[in-house]
Scaffold this motif. Structure first.
Motif, PDB file in Angstrom:
ATOM      1  N   GLN A  30       3.621   6.921  -1.203  1.00 46.41           N
ATOM      2  CA  GLN A  30       5.227   6.830  -1.645  1.00 46.41           C
ATOM      3  C   GLN A  30       5.497   5.487  -2.388  1.00 46.41           C
ATOM      4  O   GLN A  30       6.563   5.126  -2.515  1.00 46.41           O
ATOM      5  N   GLU A  31       4.543   4.856  -2.918  1.00 44.86           N
ATOM      6  CA  GLU A  31       4.774   3.500  -3.628  1.00 44.86           C
ATOM      7  C   GLU A  31       4.256   3.560  -5.110  1.00 44.86           C
ATOM      8  O   GLU A  31       2.949   3.849  -5.232  1.00 44.86           O
ATOM      9  N   GLY A  32       5.069   3.303  -5.965  1.00 45.01           N
ATOM     10  CA  GLY A  32       4.779   3.377  -7.391  1.00 45.01           C
ATOM     11  C   GLY A  32       4.428   4.930  -8.001  1.00 45.01           C
ATOM     12  O   GLY A  32       3.955   4.932  -9.294  1.00 45.01           O
ATOM     13  N   TRP A  33       4.667   5.888  -7.232  1.00 46.35           N
ATOM     14  CA  TRP A  33       4.283   7.246  -7.749  1.00 46.35           C
ATOM     15  C   TRP A  33       5.236   7.705  -8.949  1.00 46.35           C
ATOM     16  O   TRP A  33       5.069   8.492  -9.964  1.00 46.35           O
ATOM     17  N   THR A  34       6.573   7.100  -9.018  1.00 45.47           N
ATOM     18  CA  THR A  34       7.494   7.383 -10.357  1.00 45.47           C
ATOM     19  C   THR A  34       6.862   6.694 -11.431  1.00 45.47           C
ATOM     20  O   THR A  34       6.976   7.258 -12.552  1.00 45.47           O
ATOM     21  N   ASP A  35       6.302   5.420 -11.053  1.00 37.96           N
ATOM     22  CA  ASP A  35       5.728   4.711 -12.315  1.00 37.96           C
ATOM     23  C   ASP A  35       4.628   5.596 -12.808  1.00 37.96           C
ATOM     24  O   ASP A  35       4.413   5.676 -14.056  1.00 37.96           O
ATOM     25  N   LEU A 314       2.054  -9.156   5.193  1.00 36.91           N
ATOM     26  CA  LEU A 314       1.445  -8.039   5.600  1.00 36.91           C
ATOM     27  C   LEU A 314       2.516  -7.116   6.331  1.00 36.91           C
ATOM     28  O   LEU A 314       2.388  -5.734   6.405  1.00 36.91           O
ATOM     29  N   PHE A 315       3.340  -7.636   6.821  1.00 34.94           N
ATOM     30  CA  PHE A 315       4.593  -6.948   7.573  1.00 34.94           C
ATOM     31  C   PHE A 315       5.292  -6.119   6.265  1.00 34.94           C
ATOM     32  O   PHE A 315       5.607  -4.946   6.604  1.00 34.94           O
ATOM     33  N   ARG A 316       5.453  -6.777   5.373  1.00 40.53           N
ATOM     34  CA  ARG A 316       6.217  -6.117   4.093  1.00 40.53           C
ATOM     35  C   ARG A 316       5.316  -4.998   3.663  1.00 40.53           C
ATOM     36  O   ARG A 316       5.791  -3.799   3.629  1.00 40.53           O
ATOM     37  N   MET A 317       3.915  -5.217   3.729  1.00 32.21           N
ATOM     38  CA  MET A 317       2.928  -3.978   3.237  1.00 32.21           C
ATOM     39  C   MET A 317       2.723  -2.759   4.214  1.00 32.21           C
ATOM     40  O   MET A 317       2.345  -1.655   3.971  1.00 32.21           O
ATOM     41  N   GLU A 321       5.730  -1.443   1.079  1.00 36.71           N
ATOM     42  CA  GLU A 321       6.432  -1.902  -0.180  1.00 36.71           C
ATOM     43  C   GLU A 321       5.522  -2.840  -0.885  1.00 36.71           C
ATOM     44  O   GLU A 321       5.108  -3.528  -0.716  1.00 36.71           O
ATOM     45  N   GLY A 322       5.293  -2.205  -2.085  1.00 35.11           N
ATOM     46  CA  GLY A 322       4.727  -2.914  -3.355  1.00 35.11           C
ATOM     47  C   GLY A 322       3.178  -3.224  -3.034  1.00 35.11           C
ATOM     48  O   GLY A 322       2.784  -4.053  -3.345  1.00 35.11           O
TER      49      GLY A 322
END
Length: 609
Positions: A30-35, A314-317, A321-322
């Motif tokens: 679900q990351e970057g699928w809109t792009d 790493l926590f963000r990923m 997220e991105g």
């Protein structure tokens, strides 16, 4: 710098099977699928410039893929993972009653006895404070709850362009509420005592938040002419923190937090394992990309230059997220955008192979495995809170509070142990789901006597000598009332009561006595759960063996009591026979008092001369 005038794809493309599969893998997260979707909708034709939304029908592919891959397949993956996790822990093979008993047992083990906060010789105002502190349904408790609700509504009433008079009014109203909270804490500390007050985590939390809110409010009021942003933010922080005090006043939320406290050990073990993976991957990322120059997504905070910054990234990923854009930054940094040298420490280029391996591995391990492990653990630990159809749902805050009050009547010091002699008095104080009695309240001796007394006799004045045991009782009514008793049920409850009493005495410590936790757990076995349905096989067999030992001990005491009765009966008969024989063998003697004649005063005077 010279650059060729050629068209290039973004960091994703479908030019070959490998690239297509890797792009779809990123879409699943679900990351970057809109792009990717908007890029596909801009396709005009081969060798032609893209145009926005020229081919909107291409978006249907990504919508269908999201439904199939993300909504269904990923959800199935999570379900299978949770199923495997519960099978590994053994929870999947337990019935609903067994799972409920496991959660209830964790909650009961975290309950501790309360210490009496005052003595009978204390002053009346301290007794008043104690009563207000322990009441959970009284007017004082409800008034504080209403103030907290108004506090929440007043926080909601804040808006951006509010006038100055409204802000100042809200500040003074909050100060009034804070003074009410301070008075409530004073009542609780006075009524409960500091030792008992500090044992409650919520009381300590209220002490910190209310004190902080009072200090921040006073600091804000003293700087009204020159507002300070620091005081304003602290004031808002403590005001919002006070709202959390509504949680222990709701039974469902309070049960949720108690379950969380009971599951902290298991949750902590999982978080510790997760932290190990964080450290391993943070060190690996730092070793591989600490010298790589920044790309479009990297910055002074988003990089792998040090282990702490790597841990944050790493926590963000871990939440997806991105992660793919950051991965492409460290994969596509190639000459002439960087300096490539044979020596590692002289090069600032990225590595496509290491970027793909490390980022994808972390995405699978953290986002798909550990996050789902955490969800499975939370579901397993908190499922009991909402199982209100189970029989163990009768154990609520009021029942626990009544049991603690009954225990405090025989253990005012809150030691957690009572003597065997005090245990019958504890049974008389128990009520609700934890009460253990042979007869129902309506079948007690006093209730039966009240039902069968003759009103004509009781209304008439009778002397002590004429009012015997049967003087005011209607024998006919008594017989009819006794005939209504369920004899078989009473015999069964008497049998259970004997076993329960023997089990409690058998579990008592020789030196300390009967423990609070032991009584609570044993009562749960008799009044709340069904051992054959709620216990696992090993636990059921252990309990059955224990009850057999208790039953053998009861039977042994019955036999011992029978022989003791014979012994003391014979000894009593011999004593009475000896007493009777001594009366028959002795000759009765009549004691005659000595009588001396009274001498007159003249003779006494003569003898004296």
């Amino acid at each position: 710098m010279l650059a060729p005038r050629v068209a290039s794809n973004p960091y994703f493309d479908f030019d070959d099977f490998g690239s297509s599969l890797f792009t779809l893998f990123q879409i699943v997260s679900q990351e970057g699928w809109t792009d990717v979707s908007f890029a596909a909708q801009s396709i005009v034709g081969k060798g032609m410039q893209p145009k926005d939304l020229i081919a909107q029908g291409n978006a249907m592919f990504f919508v269908v893929f999201n439904l199939l891959a993300t909504v269904f397949v990923l959800t199935l993956f999570i379900s299978v993972f949770m199923r495997n996790y519960t099978e590994q822990t053994g929870v999947a093979f337990l019935t609903a009653e067994q799972r409920s008993w496991l959660e209830l047992r964790k909650l009961l083990r975290h309950i501790s006895p309360s210490k009496s906060s005052y003595r009978d010789t204390e002053k009346a105002w301290k007794k008043w404070c104690h009563k207000r502190a322990i009441e959970k349904r009284g007017k004082w408790y409800q008034a504080i709850t209403a103030v907290l609700v108004l506090h929440l509504l007043l926080l909601v009433a804040e808006f951006r362009s509010e006038p100055r008079w409204w802000s100042e009014t809200r500040t003074f109203v909050f100060l009034f509420f804070i003074l009410i909270y301070v008075s409530n804490m004073a009542v609780r500390i006075t009524g409960l005592g500091w030792t008992r007050f500090r044992r409650s985590s919520w009381d300590l939390y209220s002490l910190v938040t209310v004190s902080g809110a009072f200090v921040a409010t006073m600091a804000l009021l003293t700087t009204t002419n020159r507002p300070n942003d620091t005081y304003t933010q602290l004031h808002k922080f403590f005001l919002v923190a006070i709202v959390l005090l509504l949680i222990p006043r709701n039974d469902a939320l309070d049960q949720l937090f108690k379950t969380a406290a009971a599951s902290l050990t298991v949750i902590g073990n999982l978080l510790a394992t997760w932290l190990v993976f964080f450290l391993v991957f943070a060190i690996a990322m730092t070793q591989a990309f600490s010298l790589t120059r920044f790309g479009g997504e990297a910055s002074s905070n988003i990089n792998f230059r040090s282990v702490p910054k790597a841990l944050i990234l790493l926590f963000r990923m871990s939440l997806g997220e991105g992660w793919n854009k950051i991965m492409e930054d460290y994969a596509d940094i190639e000459p002439p955008l960087c300096v490539e040298q044979d020596k590692f420490f002289d090069s600032d280029c990225g590595s496509k192979a290491w970027a793909r391996f490390l980022f994808v591995s972390w995405n699978i391990v953290s986002m798909y495995i550990f996050v789902n492990l955490f969800v499975s653990l939370i579901y397993e630990s908190f499922s009991y809170v909402y199982q209100r159809s189970s029989g163990v749902a009768v154990v609520d805050r009021d029942e626990i509070r009544r049991f603690k009050e009954a225990w405090r009547s025989v253990d005012p010091a809150g030691t957690g142990f009572i003597s065997k002699e005090s245990f019958p008095r504890l049974l008389g104080e128990l009520s609700g789901v934890f009460q253990m009695r042979i007869y129902e309240p309506e079948d007690s001796v006093h209730r039966i006597l009240d039902d069968v007394r003759d009103d004509a006799q009781t209304s008439r004045h009778m002397s002590i000598g004429t009012s015997g045991a049967k003087g005011d009782i209607d024998i006919g009514k008594l017989n009819r009332r006794l005939a209504l008793l369920d004899v078989d049920n009473i015999r069964e409850r008497r049998r259970r009561f004997k076993i329960f009493f023997g089990e409690v005495l058998a579990s008592a410590d020789p030196d300390k006595g009967i423990a609070f936790a032991d009584v609570l757990m044993i009562l749960a076995h008799y009044n709340i759960i069904n051992d054959s349905k709620s216990l696992k096989l090993e636990e059921f067999l252990r309990r059955r063996a224990r009850l057999q030992r208790v039953d053998e001990e009861i039977r042994r005491k019955v036999v011992q009591g029978f022989f003791d009765t014979l012994y003391w009966t014979r000894k009593f008969k011999k004593h009475m026979e000896r007493k009777r024989a001594s009366r028959m063998s002795e000759v009765p003697e009549l004691a005659i008092p000595d009588i001396l004649p009274k001498q007159d005063n003249t003779a006494r005077h003569t003898n004296t001369l």
